[in-house]
Structure formats: structure tokens, C-alpha cells
Design a protein around this motif. Structure first.
Motif, PDB file in Angstrom:
ATOM      1  N   LEU A 123      55.762 -33.837 -18.910  1.00  0.00           N
ATOM      2  CA  LEU A 123      56.094 -32.566 -18.240  1.00  0.00           C
ATOM      3  C   LEU A 123      55.472 -31.333 -18.905  1.00  0.00           C
ATOM      4  O   LEU A 123      55.514 -30.250 -18.340  1.00  0.00           O
ATOM      5  N   GLU A 140      63.240 -31.066 -18.149  1.00  0.00           N
ATOM      6  CA  GLU A 140      62.941 -30.296 -16.937  1.00  0.00           C
ATOM      7  C   GLU A 140      61.824 -29.322 -17.239  1.00  0.00           C
ATOM      8  O   GLU A 140      61.815 -28.697 -18.300  1.00  0.00           O
ATOM      9  N   ARG A 144      60.312 -29.897 -12.043  1.00  0.00           N
ATOM     10  CA  ARG A 144      60.196 -31.345 -12.179  1.00  0.00           C
ATOM     11  C   ARG A 144      61.241 -31.827 -13.176  1.00  0.00           C
ATOM     12  O   ARG A 144      61.590 -31.125 -14.118  1.00  0.00           O
TER      13      ARG A 144
END
Length: 180
Positions: A123, A140, A144
Motif C-alpha cells: 500500500l 489503509e 485501499r
């Protein structure tokens, strides 16, 4: 005294009667011969029918036996596969039951840091990291979400074992058991 009168047709009658008797005996002998031939043919036909029925019955019995053997093999395979699935499910349950104790293991913090590093790799470095109640990592970033719970990781590890898990199915110490 009178002389008996002789019938002039008597010899003809006798000849006709003798001829009729001879003809009747000839026809009776021919009828007996024909009856014996018909009887013999009927016996041969009956034996052929019985032999054909026997062959048909044996062929049908062989087909039924093959079907029964095939069904028995299929049923046995289903039993084996069900037992294997049960063994795998039991292993998975044991692994899940042991997961809470992992948090107390001295190696857990380093392992969790590897999960955090993986989440940041997926991420990005700016991902917000937290720990879900069931343990693991929740990350997070930019809308996403990546959740790597202990249960998820354990499931991935079990799936990753692949053929190594087949050792559970071995039926003897030489490993001659059938693989799934």
C-alpha cells in the motif's frame, strides 16, 4: 355235404390288407424316425438356448460385477477423501486454536513487523497500520485496505504446504499411502 364256397375276392382282400399293413408299418416307421429327428433337433435347440442363456447370464453377471466393483472403488475413494478432508479440517482447527498463543511468543513482534513491512510494500510507506482484534495487521492507504489476520495468514500457510500435507495421508511408515 356241401362244399364251402370260396370267396373269389378273398385273395384280393388279403393282398390289399397285407399291402395296407405294410404301408402302415412303413409310414409308422417313417413317423417314428421323423419324431426322433424332431426330438433330437428340439434337444439340440434347447441345449443351444440354454448355452446362450448361460453365456448371456455370465456376461450380464460380469457386467454387474464390474459395475459393483467400480461403485465399491468409488465409494471407498469417497471415504478416503472424506477422511483426508476431516484430517485437514482438524489440522486447520488445531492451527487456529494455537493462534492466540502466538501473541505471547517472543518471535511474534518480529513476525508482525514483517507483516507491517509487507503491508507498506503493497500500500505504500504512508499506510496507516493497526492491529485487528483477532491479531495480525490492518493497513489503509488512499482508500485501499489490506487486512492480514492471524487466521488469514495461517490459512495461507496451510495452503502453501501443498504436498507436504499429504504426509498426513500416509498409511504406513514407508509412505506407501495413496496421495490425494
Amino acid at each position: 355235404m356241401s362244399t364251402p364256397v370260396r370267396d373269389p375276392l378273398e385273395p384280393v382282400r388279403r393282398a390289399v390288407l397285407d399291402h395296407a399293413r405294410a404301408e402302415a408299418e412303413t409310414q409308422l416307421a417313417a413317423a417314428r424316425e421323423h419324431a426322433a429327428q424332431v426330438d433330437a433337433q428340439a434337444r439340440r435347440d434347447a441345449e443351444a438356448v440354454v448355452a446362450a442363456a448361460r453365456r448371456e447370464g455370465e456376461a450380464e453377471a460380469a457386467a454387474l460385477q464390474a459395475t459393483a466393483r467400480s461403485r465399491a472403488r468409488r465409494d471407498a475413494r469417497e471415504v478416503v477423501l472424506a477422511a483426508r478432508q476431516q484430517a485437514y479440517d482438524d489440522l486447520r482447527a488445531q492451527v487456529r486454536a494455537a493462534l492466540p498463543a502466538l501473541r505471547e511468543d517472543p518471535a511474534f513482534p518480529a513476525w508482525r513487523q514483517r507483516l507491517v513491512a509487507h503491508a507498506r510494500q503493497v500500500l505504500g510507506e504512508h499506510a496507516r497500520i493497526s492491529e485487528p482484534p483477532e491479531g495480525g495487521v490492518r493497513a489503509e492507504a488512499d482508500g485501499r485496505l489490506l487486512v492480514l489476520t492471524l487466521d488469514d495468514v495461517a490459512a495461507q500457510v496451510l495452503e502453501g504446504l501443498g504436498s507436504e500435507v499429504e504426509g498426513l495421508w500416509a498409511t504406513d511408515s514407508a509412505g506407501a499411502g495413496e496421495s490425494p
